[in-house]
Design a protein around this motif. Structure first.
Motif, PDB file in Angstrom:
ATOM      1  N   PRO A 134       0.837  -1.204   0.000  1.00  0.00           N
ATOM      2  CA  PRO A 134       0.000   0.000   0.000  1.00  0.00           C
ATOM      3  C   PRO A 134       0.878   1.263   0.000  1.00  0.00           C
ATOM      4  CG  PRO A 134      -0.754  -1.558   1.654  1.00  0.00           C
ATOM      5  CD  PRO A 134       0.549  -2.069   1.150  1.00  0.00           C
ATOM      6  N   GLU A 135       0.298   2.352  -0.431  1.00  0.00           N
ATOM      7  CA  GLU A 135       1.007   3.633  -0.483  1.00  0.00           C
ATOM      8  C   GLU A 135       0.472   4.545   0.624  1.00  0.00           C
ATOM      9  OE1 GLU A 135       1.915   7.333  -3.584  1.00  0.00           O
ATOM     10  OE2 GLU A 135       0.655   5.641  -4.181  1.00  0.00           O
ATOM     11  N   CYS A 136       1.398   5.024   1.478  1.00  0.00           N
ATOM     12  CA  CYS A 136       1.031   5.914   2.575  1.00  0.00           C
ATOM     13  C   CYS A 136       1.400   7.348   2.212  1.00  0.00           C
ATOM     14  CB  CYS A 136       1.751   5.520   3.863  1.00  0.00           C
ATOM     15  SG  CYS A 136       1.157   3.968   4.594  1.00  0.00           S
ATOM     16  N   THR A 137       0.466   8.249   2.325  1.00  0.00           N
ATOM     17  CA  THR A 137       0.689   9.665   2.066  1.00  0.00           C
ATOM     18  C   THR A 137       0.049  10.480   3.193  1.00  0.00           C
ATOM     19  OG1 THR A 137      -1.308   9.798   0.701  1.00  0.00           O
ATOM     20  CG2 THR A 137       0.779   9.363  -0.436  1.00  0.00           C
ATOM     21  N   TRP A 138       0.345  11.768   3.188  1.00  0.00           N
ATOM     22  CA  TRP A 138      -0.234  12.651   4.182  1.00  0.00           C
ATOM     23  C   TRP A 138      -0.765  13.897   3.491  1.00  0.00           C
ATOM     24  CZ3 TRP A 138       1.416  17.625   4.921  1.00  0.00           C
ATOM     25  CH2 TRP A 138       2.602  17.966   4.266  1.00  0.00           C
ATOM     26  N   VAL A 139      -1.727  14.530   4.111  1.00  0.00           N
ATOM     27  CA  VAL A 139      -2.319  15.774   3.613  1.00  0.00           C
ATOM     28  C   VAL A 139      -2.455  16.718   4.797  1.00  0.00           C
ATOM     29  CG1 VAL A 139      -4.285  16.853   2.479  1.00  0.00           C
ATOM     30  CG2 VAL A 139      -3.571  14.559   1.793  1.00  0.00           C
ATOM     31  N   GLN A 140      -1.917  17.935   4.638  1.00  0.00           N
ATOM     32  CA  GLN A 140      -2.005  18.923   5.712  1.00  0.00           C
ATOM     33  C   GLN A 140      -3.400  19.535   5.726  1.00  0.00           C
ATOM     34  OE1 GLN A 140       0.613  19.904   8.037  1.00  0.00           O
ATOM     35  NE2 GLN A 140      -1.321  20.545   8.955  1.00  0.00           N
ATOM     36  N   SER A 141      -4.050  19.484   6.866  1.00  0.00           N
ATOM     37  CA  SER A 141      -5.373  20.078   6.990  1.00  0.00           C
ATOM     38  C   SER A 141      -5.257  21.572   7.246  1.00  0.00           C
ATOM     39  CB  SER A 141      -6.143  19.399   8.133  1.00  0.00           C
ATOM     40  OG  SER A 141      -5.472  19.622   9.358  1.00  0.00           O
ATOM     41  N   GLN A 142      -6.375  22.248   7.220  1.00  0.00           N
ATOM     42  CA  GLN A 142      -6.385  23.674   7.493  1.00  0.00           C
ATOM     43  C   GLN A 142      -5.964  23.972   8.934  1.00  0.00           C
ATOM     44  OE1 GLN A 142      -6.824  26.008   5.242  1.00  0.00           O
ATOM     45  NE2 GLN A 142      -7.268  24.562   3.602  1.00  0.00           N
ATOM     46  N   ASP A 143      -6.294  23.059   9.816  1.00  0.00           N
ATOM     47  CA  ASP A 143      -5.896  23.177  11.211  1.00  0.00           C
ATOM     48  C   ASP A 143      -4.501  22.591  11.364  1.00  0.00           C
ATOM     49  OD1 ASP A 143      -5.633  23.349  13.900  1.00  0.00           O
ATOM     50  OD2 ASP A 143      -7.316  22.013  14.404  1.00  0.00           O
ATOM     51  N   THR A 145      -2.924  21.773  13.868  1.00  0.00           N
ATOM     52  CA  THR A 145      -2.795  20.782  14.928  1.00  0.00           C
ATOM     53  C   THR A 145      -3.261  19.405  14.493  1.00  0.00           C
ATOM     54  OG1 THR A 145      -4.990  21.289  15.821  1.00  0.00           O
ATOM     55  CG2 THR A 145      -3.123  22.583  16.646  1.00  0.00           C
ATOM     56  N   ARG A 146      -3.711  19.271  13.256  1.00  0.00           N
ATOM     57  CA  ARG A 146      -4.204  17.980  12.754  1.00  0.00           C
ATOM     58  C   ARG A 146      -3.528  17.659  11.427  1.00  0.00           C
ATOM     59  NH1 ARG A 146      -9.365  16.396  14.507  1.00  0.00           N
ATOM     60  NH2 ARG A 146      -9.891  15.716  12.403  1.00  0.00           N
ATOM     61  N   VAL A 147      -3.476  16.377  11.120  1.00  0.00           N
ATOM     62  CA  VAL A 147      -2.904  15.924   9.864  1.00  0.00           C
ATOM     63  C   VAL A 147      -3.740  14.748   9.358  1.00  0.00           C
ATOM     64  CG1 VAL A 147      -1.301  14.305  10.957  1.00  0.00           C
ATOM     65  CG2 VAL A 147      -0.785  15.207   8.690  1.00  0.00           C
ATOM     66  N   LEU A 148      -3.876  14.672   8.032  1.00  0.00           N
ATOM     67  CA  LEU A 148      -4.637  13.606   7.401  1.00  0.00           C
ATOM     68  C   LEU A 148      -3.665  12.593   6.805  1.00  0.00           C
ATOM     69  CD1 LEU A 148      -7.331  15.765   5.548  1.00  0.00           C
ATOM     70  CD2 LEU A 148      -7.465  14.746   7.829  1.00  0.00           C
ATOM     71  N   PHE A 149      -3.754  11.340   7.271  1.00  0.00           N
ATOM     72  CA  PHE A 149      -2.961  10.253   6.729  1.00  0.00           C
ATOM     73  C   PHE A 149      -3.849   9.413   5.819  1.00  0.00           C
ATOM     74  CE2 PHE A 149      -0.648  11.131  10.687  1.00  0.00           C
ATOM     75  CZ  PHE A 149       0.620  11.300  10.172  1.00  0.00           C
ATOM     76  N   ASN A 150      -3.341   9.131   4.612  1.00  0.00           N
ATOM     77  CA  ASN A 150      -4.099   8.347   3.636  1.00  0.00           C
ATOM     78  C   ASN A 150      -3.337   7.080   3.279  1.00  0.00           C
ATOM     79  OD1 ASN A 150      -4.554   7.844   0.389  1.00  0.00           O
ATOM     80  ND2 ASN A 150      -6.451   8.250   1.498  1.00  0.00           N
ATOM     81  N   CYS A 151      -4.063   5.961   3.191  1.00  0.00           N
ATOM     82  CA  CYS A 151      -3.511   4.669   2.787  1.00  0.00           C
ATOM     83  C   CYS A 151      -4.304   4.169   1.589  1.00  0.00           C
ATOM     84  CB  CYS A 151      -3.590   3.674   3.940  1.00  0.00           C
ATOM     85  SG  CYS A 151      -2.936   2.035   3.547  1.00  0.00           S
ATOM     86  N   SER A 152      -3.582   3.870   0.496  1.00  0.00           N
ATOM     87  CA  SER A 152      -4.242   3.462  -0.747  1.00  0.00           C
ATOM     88  C   SER A 152      -3.589   2.182  -1.273  1.00  0.00           C
ATOM     89  CB  SER A 152      -4.139   4.577  -1.791  1.00  0.00           C
ATOM     90  OG  SER A 152      -4.732   4.179  -3.001  1.00  0.00           O
ATOM     91  N   TRP A 153      -4.454   1.227  -1.677  1.00  0.00           N
ATOM     92  CA  TRP A 153      -3.982  -0.046  -2.244  1.00  0.00           C
ATOM     93  C   TRP A 153      -4.888  -0.425  -3.413  1.00  0.00           C
ATOM     94  CZ3 TRP A 153      -4.256  -5.721  -0.421  1.00  0.00           C
ATOM     95  CH2 TRP A 153      -3.150  -6.431  -0.889  1.00  0.00           C
ATOM     96  N   THR A 186      -8.567   7.147   4.759  1.00  0.00           N
ATOM     97  CA  THR A 186      -7.991   8.389   5.281  1.00  0.00           C
ATOM     98  C   THR A 186      -8.409   8.564   6.729  1.00  0.00           C
ATOM     99  OG1 THR A 186      -8.049   9.420   3.091  1.00  0.00           O
ATOM    100  CG2 THR A 186      -7.842  10.872   4.980  1.00  0.00           C
ATOM    101  N   VAL A 187      -7.435   8.929   7.568  1.00  0.00           N
ATOM    102  CA  VAL A 187      -7.715   9.151   8.975  1.00  0.00           C
ATOM    103  C   VAL A 187      -7.112  10.493   9.384  1.00  0.00           C
ATOM    104  CG1 VAL A 187      -5.630   7.886   9.669  1.00  0.00           C
ATOM    105  CG2 VAL A 187      -7.484   8.192  11.307  1.00  0.00           C
ATOM    106  N   ALA A 188      -7.859  11.257  10.197  1.00  0.00           N
ATOM    107  CA  ALA A 188      -7.405  12.551  10.706  1.00  0.00           C
ATOM    108  C   ALA A 188      -6.935  12.360  12.141  1.00  0.00           C
ATOM    109  CB  ALA A 188      -8.517  13.579  10.631  1.00  0.00           C
ATOM    110  N   LEU A 189      -5.656  12.654  12.389  1.00  0.00           N
ATOM    111  CA  LEU A 189      -5.078  12.467  13.717  1.00  0.00           C
ATOM    112  C   LEU A 189      -4.738  13.811  14.337  1.00  0.00           C
ATOM    113  CD1 LEU A 189      -2.708   9.427  13.092  1.00  0.00           C
ATOM    114  CD2 LEU A 189      -5.082   9.439  13.872  1.00  0.00           C
ATOM    115  N   LEU A 304       3.446  17.723  15.029  1.00  0.00           N
ATOM    116  CA  LEU A 304       4.152  17.318  16.233  1.00  0.00           C
ATOM    117  C   LEU A 304       4.639  18.509  17.048  1.00  0.00           C
ATOM    118  CD1 LEU A 304       4.199  14.661  14.511  1.00  0.00           C
ATOM    119  CD2 LEU A 304       6.296  14.104  15.706  1.00  0.00           C
ATOM    120  N   GLY A 305       4.764  19.686  16.445  1.00  0.00           N
ATOM    121  CA  GLY A 305       5.231  20.834  17.196  1.00  0.00           C
ATOM    122  C   GLY A 305       5.758  21.937  16.306  1.00  0.00           C
TER     123      GLY A 305
END
Length: 436
Positions: A134-143, A145-153, A186-189, A304-305
């Motif tokens: 699978p391919e793991c990517t990330w997307v910066q959200s408007q906030d 303090t949060r990040v969107l991680f996406n996993c695609s297969w 996609t999960v928002a952490l 993370l900071g």
């Protein structure tokens, strides 16, 4: 005639319902991948050959002899030419090659000797497992303090089960953030769930894969750490570029420039220009002046900071100002040099100035100048070559200090033109000895 047709249709429908309603004599599950050769069994006893075999798929009777054009896009190999489906002598349904869409419930009805009907049910699962992970990517959200991680297969069939969880190494999976049957998850952490050095992993589970052969991808999370030159110097009136590089953070950090202790954000315009080249972020200041001198901050932030690099800009005076300063110093040194030379000359001729010599005074002719010089020399001999009287011997044993005082004529006395004997007569008698 119409009534006969209706009765026949009713009989067919009833027979179909009876076929699916009756319990099958056997049940089998087969898993295959697209392009595989698959055989669905009907009657398992090889000693008896069914006289009549019929196959249904999810209530629809199959038409055997389906050709290549009926089956969609077959493989290009010549071995797949001809009908894709066939019926074998033992009643088995033969797939010369399987494609996506062949999965489902298959029901076989076979007539055996003695007017016995045999029914078998076969569940065919067509699974396609991509060779890649699978391919793991990330997307910066408007906030921030949060990040969107996406996993695609993509390409997995049927769709796999994707799961985002915290990886704890040998201890296995930790907290599960999300799990779903899909080919893209996609999960928002939130920042509170993440920390530096933490591993977040996406695992793909598929029915065609054993658990030990699961496919996965992951992120090793790292906080931002911008790097660059902390001290920068520029000449007034020139353009200067402040550089900052941040390449260690995961997810990648967003980098901005701020100015002053108030951390005011730099506004792009005619004065300031921002440019990015991969992980490098540059701030160019045009026509630098003394007002631009001070501290600048390269600010990098990810979920993370936040971390900042402090850069101090020093602005030097322009070259024209340096030239004027150098000329001024040269002139001042020249004046001081001439003053020193004049002072040395005056000091070297101080006795002539005091005795009324010719230094600094114009003379009419050389004879006058020679007479004055002769007079000075005569006075010098009379003053300094006069005999010094001897002191009488001391008879007192007490501590006595003897001082002898000689009178030296001043410049005013010299100008009167008196000779040495006349000067002796006019001089007051001074005690020769002074006892303390």
């Amino acid at each position: 005639m119409m009534m006969t047709t209706v009765k026949l249709l009713c009989l067919c429908l009833c027979a179909t319902v009876l076929v699916w309603a009756d319990e099958p004599s056997s049940e089998t599950t087969i898993t295959a991948s697209p392009g595989d050769v698959v055989r669905l069994p009907c009657y398992g006893d090889g000693q008896v050959t069914p006289s009549l075999t019929t196959w249904w798929k999810e209530g629809r009777r199959l038409s055997l002899g389906e050709t290549q054009t009926d089956a969609g896009d077959p493989p290009s190999s010549p071995t797949h030419a001809g009908p894709r489906l066939g019926l074998l002598e033992d009643g088995s349904l033969d797939f010369r090659w399987v494609r996506e869409g062949d999965e489902g419930d298959y029901l076989c009805s076979a007539q055996l000797p003695g007017n016995v009907t045999w029914r078998a049910r076969v569940l065919l699962l067509v699974a396609n497992v991509p060779d890649r992970h699978p391919e793991c990517t990330w997307v910066q959200s408007q906030d921030r303090t949060r990040v969107l991680f996406n996993c695609s297969w993509p390409g997995a069939y049927p769709p796999p089960t994707l799961r985002w969880a915290e990886d704890q190494g040998e201890q296995g999976a930790g907290r599960v953030f999300a799990s779903e049957v899909t080919d893209s998850l996609t999960v928002a952490l939130n920042r509170s769930l993440l920390s530096g050095g933490q591993t977040v992993r996406c695992t793909a589970q598929h029915l065609a894969l054993a658990r030990a052969r699961e496919r996965s991808c992951s992120f090793l999370l790292e906080p931002p750490y911008p790097e660059g030159e902390p001290l920068v110097s520029a000449q007034e009136g020139s353009n200067i570029t402040l550089a900052c590089t941040e390449s260690t953070s995961t997810p990648p950090a967003a980098t901005t420039w701020r100015r002053g202790l108030e951390h005011a954000e730099v506004v792009v315009g005619a004065k300031y220009f921002l440019s990015e080249d991969g992980p490098a972020c540059r701030l160019t200041i045009a026509n630098v002046s003394k007002d631009d001198e001070g501290v600048y901050f390269c600010r990098s932030e990810n979920p993370l900071g936040v971390s900042e690099l402090e850069v101090y800009l020093t602005v030097r005076a322009s070259s024209s100002a340096y030239t004027g300063a150098i000329v001024g110093v040269f002139i001042a040194a020249l004046i001081v040099g001439w003053a020193v030379v004049v002072a040395k000359v005056v000091y070297a001729n101080r006795h002539r100035v005091c005795l009324g010599g010719a230094f600094g005074r114009p003379h009419d002719d050389d004879d006058d100048r020679g007479d004055v010089l002769s007079l000075v020399e005569s006075d010098d001999e009379q003053i300094f070559q006069a005999p010094v009287p001897r002191l009488p011997p001391l008879t007192d044993t007490g501590h006595t200090t003897l001082v002898q005082i000689h009178h030296i004529p001043s410049c005013e006395q010299e100008d009167t033109g008196m000779t040495a004997p006349e000067e002796e007569e006019t001089r007051e008698e001074l005690p020769d000895l002074v006892t303390f």
